[in-house]
Motif scaffolding. Structure first.
Motif, PDB file in Angstrom:
ATOM      1  N   LEU A   9       7.269   7.731  -0.359  1.00 18.78           N
ATOM      2  CA  LEU A   9       6.773   9.110  -0.401  1.00 18.78           C
ATOM      3  C   LEU A   9       7.443   9.878  -1.532  1.00 18.78           C
ATOM      4  O   LEU A   9       6.789  10.631  -2.256  1.00 18.78           O
ATOM      5  N   ALA A  10       8.742   9.698  -1.700  1.00 16.50           N
ATOM      6  CA  ALA A  10       9.468  10.385  -2.769  1.00 16.50           C
ATOM      7  C   ALA A  10       9.112   9.808  -4.140  1.00 16.50           C
ATOM      8  O   ALA A  10       8.856  10.551  -5.086  1.00 16.50           O
ATOM      9  N   ARG A  11       9.088   8.509  -4.225  1.00 18.33           N
ATOM     10  CA  ARG A  11       8.883   7.832  -5.506  1.00 18.33           C
ATOM     11  C   ARG A  11       7.483   8.077  -6.085  1.00 18.33           C
ATOM     12  O   ARG A  11       7.331   8.406  -7.257  1.00 18.33           O
ATOM     13  N   LEU A  12       6.457   7.883  -5.260  1.00 15.43           N
ATOM     14  CA  LEU A  12       5.089   8.004  -5.767  1.00 15.43           C
ATOM     15  C   LEU A  12       4.726   9.440  -6.115  1.00 15.43           C
ATOM     16  O   LEU A  12       3.975   9.681  -7.053  1.00 15.43           O
ATOM     17  N   SER A  13       5.263  10.396  -5.377  1.00 17.73           N
ATOM     18  CA  SER A  13       4.938  11.793  -5.663  1.00 17.73           C
ATOM     19  C   SER A  13       5.552  12.257  -6.987  1.00 17.73           C
ATOM     20  O   SER A  13       5.131  13.265  -7.537  1.00 17.73           O
ATOM     21  N   LEU A  14       6.516  11.515  -7.520  1.00 13.81           N
ATOM     22  CA  LEU A  14       7.145  11.861  -8.793  1.00 13.81           C
ATOM     23  C   LEU A  14       6.514  11.165  -9.993  1.00 13.81           C
ATOM     24  O   LEU A  14       6.876  11.458 -11.135  1.00 13.81           O
ATOM     25  N   GLU A  15       5.597  10.247  -9.753  1.00  9.72           N
ATOM     26  CA  GLU A  15       4.954   9.536 -10.868  1.00  9.72           C
ATOM     27  C   GLU A  15       4.222  10.532 -11.762  1.00  9.72           C
ATOM     28  O   GLU A  15       3.459  11.363 -11.270  1.00  9.72           O
ATOM     29  N   LEU A  39      -0.460  10.034   1.553  1.00 11.57           N
ATOM     30  CA  LEU A  39       0.410   8.859   1.623  1.00 11.57           C
ATOM     31  C   LEU A  39       1.022   8.720   3.015  1.00 11.57           C
ATOM     32  O   LEU A  39       1.101   7.618   3.559  1.00 11.57           O
ATOM     33  N   ALA A  40       1.440   9.839   3.589  1.00  9.92           N
ATOM     34  CA  ALA A  40       2.033   9.818   4.928  1.00  9.92           C
ATOM     35  C   ALA A  40       1.023   9.370   5.979  1.00  9.92           C
ATOM     36  O   ALA A  40       1.401   8.761   6.978  1.00  9.92           O
ATOM     37  N   GLN A  41      -0.255   9.639   5.743  1.00  9.63           N
ATOM     38  CA  GLN A  41      -1.300   9.171   6.666  1.00  9.63           C
ATOM     39  C   GLN A  41      -1.503   7.662   6.543  1.00  9.63           C
ATOM     40  O   GLN A  41      -1.769   6.987   7.534  1.00  9.63           O
ATOM     41  N   LEU A  42      -1.385   7.146   5.328  1.00  8.95           N
ATOM     42  CA  LEU A  42      -1.675   5.722   5.081  1.00  8.95           C
ATOM     43  C   LEU A  42      -0.483   4.805   5.326  1.00  8.95           C
ATOM     44  O   LEU A  42      -0.677   3.624   5.638  1.00  8.95           O
ATOM     45  N   LEU A  43       0.723   5.306   5.163  1.00  6.19           N
ATOM     46  CA  LEU A  43       1.919   4.480   5.345  1.00  6.19           C
ATOM     47  C   LEU A  43       2.518   4.761   6.723  1.00  6.19           C
ATOM     48  O   LEU A  43       2.862   5.899   7.041  1.00  6.19           O
ATOM     49  N   ALA A  44       2.656   3.715   7.518  1.00  4.36           N
ATOM     50  CA  ALA A  44       3.196   3.848   8.871  1.00  4.36           C
ATOM     51  C   ALA A  44       4.648   4.315   8.816  1.00  4.36           C
ATOM     52  O   ALA A  44       5.355   4.040   7.842  1.00  4.36           O
ATOM     53  N   PRO A  45       5.114   5.019   9.851  1.00  2.73           N
ATOM     54  CA  PRO A  45       6.512   5.468   9.873  1.00  2.73           C
ATOM     55  C   PRO A  45       7.507   4.320   9.679  1.00  2.73           C
ATOM     56  O   PRO A  45       8.560   4.515   9.076  1.00  2.73           O
ATOM     57  N   ASP A  46       7.168   3.116  10.152  1.00  2.42           N
ATOM     58  CA  ASP A  46       8.056   1.959  10.013  1.00  2.42           C
ATOM     59  C   ASP A  46       7.708   1.093   8.796  1.00  2.42           C
ATOM     60  O   ASP A  46       8.114  -0.057   8.704  1.00  2.42           O
ATOM     61  N   PHE A  47       6.975   1.673   7.837  1.00  2.38           N
ATOM     62  CA  PHE A  47       6.562   0.954   6.629  1.00  2.38           C
ATOM     63  C   PHE A  47       7.764   0.386   5.878  1.00  2.38           C
ATOM     64  O   PHE A  47       8.809   1.001   5.768  1.00  2.38           O
ATOM     65  N   ARG A  48       7.541  -0.802   5.306  1.00  3.52           N
ATOM     66  CA  ARG A  48       8.544  -1.471   4.475  1.00  3.52           C
ATOM     67  C   ARG A  48       7.826  -2.169   3.331  1.00  3.52           C
ATOM     68  O   ARG A  48       6.745  -2.726   3.531  1.00  3.52           O
ATOM     69  N   ARG A  84      -1.653   8.757  -4.852  1.00  4.73           N
ATOM     70  CA  ARG A  84      -0.221   8.561  -5.113  1.00  4.73           C
ATOM     71  C   ARG A  84       0.513   9.896  -5.258  1.00  4.73           C
ATOM     72  O   ARG A  84       1.680  10.016  -4.923  1.00  4.73           O
ATOM     73  N   GLY A  85      -0.186  10.916  -5.739  1.00  2.12           N
ATOM     74  CA  GLY A  85       0.413  12.227  -5.901  1.00  2.12           C
ATOM     75  C   GLY A  85       0.269  13.133  -4.693  1.00  2.12           C
ATOM     76  O   GLY A  85       0.758  14.258  -4.692  1.00  2.12           O
ATOM     77  N   ASP A  86      -0.400  12.658  -3.653  1.00  2.00           N
ATOM     78  CA  ASP A  86      -0.674  13.458  -2.457  1.00  2.00           C
ATOM     79  C   ASP A  86       0.220  12.975  -1.310  1.00  2.00           C
ATOM     80  O   ASP A  86      -0.116  12.031  -0.595  1.00  2.00           O
ATOM     81  N   ARG A  87       1.351  13.610  -1.160  1.00  5.01           N
ATOM     82  CA  ARG A  87       2.342  13.191  -0.158  1.00  5.01           C
ATOM     83  C   ARG A  87       1.742  13.144   1.251  1.00  5.01           C
ATOM     84  O   ARG A  87       2.043  12.243   2.028  1.00  5.01           O
ATOM     85  N   ARG A 119      -9.995  -2.920   2.013  1.00  8.28           N
ATOM     86  CA  ARG A 119     -10.001  -2.946   0.544  1.00  8.28           C
ATOM     87  C   ARG A 119     -10.087  -1.523   0.000  1.00  8.28           C
ATOM     88  O   ARG A 119      -9.380  -1.157  -0.935  1.00  8.28           O
ATOM     89  N   GLU A 120     -10.922  -0.704   0.614  1.00  8.52           N
ATOM     90  CA  GLU A 120     -11.062   0.687   0.184  1.00  8.52           C
ATOM     91  C   GLU A 120      -9.747   1.457   0.357  1.00  8.52           C
ATOM     92  O   GLU A 120      -9.318   2.190  -0.536  1.00  8.52           O
ATOM     93  N   LEU A 121      -9.085   1.278   1.498  1.00 10.10           N
ATOM     94  CA  LEU A 121      -7.811   1.961   1.741  1.00 10.10           C
ATOM     95  C   LEU A 121      -6.728   1.472   0.780  1.00 10.10           C
ATOM     96  O   LEU A 121      -5.956   2.271   0.229  1.00 10.10           O
ATOM     97  N   GLU A 122      -6.671   0.167   0.574  1.00 12.47           N
ATOM     98  CA  GLU A 122      -5.672  -0.406  -0.337  1.00 12.47           C
ATOM     99  C   GLU A 122      -5.879   0.138  -1.750  1.00 12.47           C
ATOM    100  O   GLU A 122      -4.929   0.563  -2.408  1.00 12.47           O
ATOM    101  N   CYS A 123      -7.119   0.139  -2.207  1.00  7.01           N
ATOM    102  CA  CYS A 123      -7.412   0.617  -3.562  1.00  7.01           C
ATOM    103  C   CYS A 123      -7.200   2.122  -3.692  1.00  7.01           C
ATOM    104  O   CYS A 123      -6.874   2.610  -4.774  1.00  7.01           O
ATOM    105  N   GLU A 124      -7.358   2.855  -2.586  1.00  6.69           N
ATOM    106  CA  GLU A 124      -7.049   4.285  -2.617  1.00  6.69           C
ATOM    107  C   GLU A 124      -5.579   4.492  -2.982  1.00  6.69           C
ATOM    108  O   GLU A 124      -5.235   5.407  -3.730  1.00  6.69           O
TER     109      GLU A 124
END
Length: 126
Positions: free
Chosen positions: A53-59, A29-38, A23-26, A11-16
């Protein structure tokens, strides 16, 4: 690990991932999202890790997200399903864009990573 501890960690990781700082820290985000994330987004669009990674860093303004009713279910060794409900909170405090959410998290040598996420629009909830 017991279910309560596991639920608390995920829950803590999801809410992070809901927070503008993450969301602005690429790198984070790369640590939390697996390379095969979908992801299958609330809109029906499909996203890869690189897309996110591209989309959230532009928010410029991340929405304030309310989340509730978290539950966890073990799918296999070191793989769990996290489900919950979320909504965006307006500046006046009203909830909108109610969504059922599910994430699959996998534990590896570096920690928990999200492998899959889906958001499905739903009727408003309490």
């Amino acid at each position: 690990m017991d279910q309560t501890s596991l639920l608390s960690i995920l829950r803590e990781l999801e809410c992070e991932l809901h927070k503008p700082q993450c969301r602005g820290d690429r790198e984070r985000l790369a640590q939390l999202l697996a390379p095969d994330f979908r992801e299958f987004g609330r809109s029906g669009a499909s996203y890869t890790r690189n897309d996110m990674l591209a989309r959230l860093s532009l928010e410029t303004e991340a929405p304030q997200i309310h989340a509730q009713d978290f539950a966890v279910q073990e799918l296999a060794d070191s793989v769990v399903l996290l489900t919950y409900r979320s909504a965006h909170r307006s500046l006046s405090g009203e909830l909108h864009r109610h969504t059922n959410r599910s994430s699959i998290w996998r534990l590896n040598l570096t920690g928990w990573q999200m492998v899959f996420h889906q958001g499905t629009p739903t009727e408003p909830f309490d």
